[in-house]
Design a protein around this motif. Structure first.
Motif, PDB file in Angstrom:
ATOM      1  N   LEU A  39      46.264  -3.771  92.586  1.00 18.61           N
ATOM      2  CA  LEU A  39      47.171  -2.877  92.303  1.00 18.61           C
ATOM      3  C   LEU A  39      48.149  -2.869  90.849  1.00 18.61           C
ATOM      4  O   LEU A  39      48.929  -1.639  90.530  1.00 18.61           O
ATOM      5  CB  LEU A  39      49.728  -3.896  93.377  1.00 18.61           C
ATOM      6  CG  LEU A  39      49.692  -3.876  94.121  1.00 18.61           C
ATOM      7  CD1 LEU A  39      50.367  -5.038  94.732  1.00 18.61           C
ATOM      8  CD2 LEU A  39      49.806  -2.507  95.056  1.00 18.61           C
ATOM      9  N   MET A  40      46.997  -3.763  89.880  1.00 16.10           N
ATOM     10  CA  MET A  40      47.485  -3.603  88.695  1.00 16.10           C
ATOM     11  C   MET A  40      46.071  -2.447  87.999  1.00 16.10           C
ATOM     12  O   MET A  40      46.373  -2.391  86.536  1.00 16.10           O
ATOM     13  CB  MET A  40      48.061  -4.545  87.474  1.00 16.10           C
ATOM     14  CG  MET A  40      48.463  -5.626  87.973  1.00 16.10           C
ATOM     15  SD  MET A  40      50.204  -5.218  87.315  1.00 16.10           S
ATOM     16  CE  MET A  40      49.423  -5.500  85.444  1.00 16.10           C
ATOM     17  N   SER A  41      45.422  -1.704  88.620  1.00 23.51           N
ATOM     18  CA  SER A  41      44.243  -0.678  88.432  1.00 23.51           C
ATOM     19  C   SER A  41      44.738  -0.054  87.735  1.00 23.51           C
ATOM     20  O   SER A  41      43.810   0.433  86.369  1.00 23.51           O
ATOM     21  CB  SER A  41      43.620  -0.534  89.837  1.00 23.51           C
ATOM     22  OG  SER A  41      45.109   0.521  90.118  1.00 23.51           O
ATOM     23  N   ALA A  42      45.928   0.084  87.336  1.00 26.79           N
ATOM     24  CA  ALA A  42      46.331   1.426  86.178  1.00 26.79           C
ATOM     25  C   ALA A  42      46.754   1.029  84.580  1.00 26.79           C
ATOM     26  O   ALA A  42      46.620   1.813  83.966  1.00 26.79           O
ATOM     27  CB  ALA A  42      47.202   2.722  87.207  1.00 26.79           C
ATOM     28  N   ALA A  43      47.355  -0.187  84.949  1.00 28.22           N
ATOM     29  CA  ALA A  43      48.015  -1.252  83.782  1.00 28.22           C
ATOM     30  C   ALA A  43      47.027  -2.033  82.710  1.00 28.22           C
ATOM     31  O   ALA A  43      47.291  -1.467  81.615  1.00 28.22           O
ATOM     32  CB  ALA A  43      48.624  -2.041  84.632  1.00 28.22           C
ATOM     33  N   GLY A  44      46.182  -2.587  83.344  1.00 21.61           N
ATOM     34  CA  GLY A  44      45.538  -3.014  81.870  1.00 21.61           C
ATOM     35  C   GLY A  44      44.392  -1.306  81.668  1.00 21.61           C
ATOM     36  O   GLY A  44      43.755  -1.912  80.271  1.00 21.61           O
ATOM     37  N   PRO A  45      43.909  -0.381  81.927  1.00 26.71           N
ATOM     38  CA  PRO A  45      43.285   0.785  81.356  1.00 26.71           C
ATOM     39  C   PRO A  45      44.044   1.184  80.031  1.00 26.71           C
ATOM     40  O   PRO A  45      43.658   1.267  79.096  1.00 26.71           O
ATOM     41  CB  PRO A  45      42.745   1.476  81.659  1.00 26.71           C
ATOM     42  CG  PRO A  45      42.490   0.737  83.139  1.00 26.71           C
ATOM     43  CD  PRO A  45      43.272  -0.285  83.046  1.00 26.71           C
ATOM     44  N   ALA A  46      45.176   1.176  80.611  1.00 30.41           N
ATOM     45  CA  ALA A  46      46.687   1.583  78.996  1.00 30.41           C
ATOM     46  C   ALA A  46      47.346   0.714  78.664  1.00 30.41           C
ATOM     47  O   ALA A  46      47.415   1.204  77.597  1.00 30.41           O
ATOM     48  CB  ALA A  46      48.236   1.935  80.636  1.00 30.41           C
ATOM     49  N   LEU A  47      47.098  -0.976  78.797  1.00 27.63           N
ATOM     50  CA  LEU A  47      46.879  -1.565  77.973  1.00 27.63           C
ATOM     51  C   LEU A  47      45.571  -1.602  76.785  1.00 27.63           C
ATOM     52  O   LEU A  47      46.428  -1.743  75.052  1.00 27.63           O
ATOM     53  CB  LEU A  47      46.705  -2.865  78.819  1.00 27.63           C
ATOM     54  CG  LEU A  47      47.601  -4.615  77.691  1.00 27.63           C
ATOM     55  CD1 LEU A  47      48.785  -4.260  76.789  1.00 27.63           C
ATOM     56  CD2 LEU A  47      47.736  -5.721  78.130  1.00 27.63           C
ATOM     57  N   THR A  48      44.992  -1.353  77.224  1.00 33.76           N
ATOM     58  CA  THR A  48      43.628  -1.937  76.386  1.00 33.76           C
ATOM     59  C   THR A  48      43.801  -0.069  75.443  1.00 33.76           C
ATOM     60  O   THR A  48      44.353  -0.320  74.047  1.00 33.76           O
ATOM     61  CB  THR A  48      42.674  -1.540  77.060  1.00 33.76           C
ATOM     62  OG1 THR A  48      42.952  -2.546  77.951  1.00 33.76           O
ATOM     63  CG2 THR A  48      40.965  -1.157  76.169  1.00 33.76           C
TER      64      THR A  48
END
Length: 301
Positions: free
Chosen positions: A208-217
């Motif tokens: 479910l967190m697949s879109a959050a990690g790249p945005a945080l980076t």
């Protein structure tokens, strides 16, 4: 059995570990997205197996209250949200679409498990998962009429009907299996079932967190803006519902459901041009959801 019991004792920490893994292990999160429907069905199965059919059966006297809760959560709240954004001239913004869809969605499949971790009774939560999903094809119509840019709800109707069938099949099989093999579990067996639920939820949140990690980076400012909106929406609705329901025995499960909705359902029902701008919100929304047992347990106590 000892491993599952230990998982139950540390269930809230397991959810936090799943959140961290979803942010850090970005390739794994992307790979696990395809397995989310299977894991949702698994959560329903575990929750229904823990409760059993006798305890989950809704008596006729409780049906009006159950229907009233579904209408309040999935019709009244999203209609108010949509009208507020219409009045502000923001109805077509990503924030308006995200919050309207969030409040129009039924309860997350893991709400009975979240309720157990927060110290509340899971039975009302399971009933609302099933009832809210079953009524979704009807409750979305007024919301879609008020929300700009979503198009017709025909595709969503078929998706929600399919999801309803999956939930009912998983719950029915779990009830049958529980009645046949474990009609009267002892306290340690119930704790082991809770541990299995915690482990599955910790694994599922990675996808479910697949879109959050790249945005945080790559876009930290955008990430934290959406994260603040997700926390405000989730915990704000929980606090409001908890205040309104104070004194009721089902206050904890209903309040948890008020803030934790299955917005990811709309990803398979709406076109990419609508869902792409809110993907980051959906990822950020998992954080307050999975932190609910850890951060809100004091409130429900």
């Amino acid at each position: 059995m000892p491993l599952l019991v230990m998982a139950a004792r540390h269930g809230r920490l397991l959810l936090v570990a799943g959140l961290v893994a979803g942010l850090v292990l970005q390739d794994l999160a992307q790979a696990m997205r395809a397995w989310l429907p299977v894991m949702v069905a698994g959560l329903i199965f575990i929750a229904a197996f823990r409760i059993g059919h006798r305890q989950a059966a809704t008596s006729l006297g409780e049906l009006p209250r159950l229907l009233g809760a579904v209408l309040a959560f999935q019709v009244a709240v999203p209609v108010i949200v949509a009208l507020v954004f219409l009045a502000l001239g923001m109805a077509d913004t990503p924030l308006a679409v995200a919050l309207t869809l969030m409040t129009a969605a039924p309860s997350v499949a893991g709400s009975p498990n979240l309720t157990v971790m927060a110290g509340g009774p899971p039975v009302p939560a399971l009933r609302l998962v099933i009832a809210g999903t079953a009524l979704l094809p009807l409750t979305v119509f007024p919301v879609f009429l008020l929300t700009q840019g979503l198009g017709g709800p025909a595709a969503l109707v078929w998706v929600s009907l399919r999801l309803t069938a999956i939930i009912l099949a998983a719950a029915t099989f779990a009830f049958w299996l529980r009645a046949r093999w474990l009609p009267t579990p002892d306290a340690r067996q119930v704790q082991a079932i809770d541990g299995a639920s915690a482990l599955l939820m910790a694994v599922m949140v990675i996808g479910l967190m697949s879109a959050a990690g790249p945005a945080l980076t790559h876009e930290p400012a955008r990430f934290f803006t959406w994260l603040a909106a997700a926390f405000a929406a989730n915990f704000g609705l929980q606090l409001l519902a908890g205040a309104l329901l104070r004194g009721r025995p089902d206050r904890t499960p209903l309040s948890i459901i008020a803030g934790n909705r299955n917005i990811a359902l709309f990803l398979v029902a709406l076109p990419p041009e609508i869902t792409t701008p809110i993907l980051l919100f959906i990822g950020c929304y998992q954080m307050p959801m999975y932190l609910t047992p850890l951060l809100m347990r004091w409130y429900y106590r």
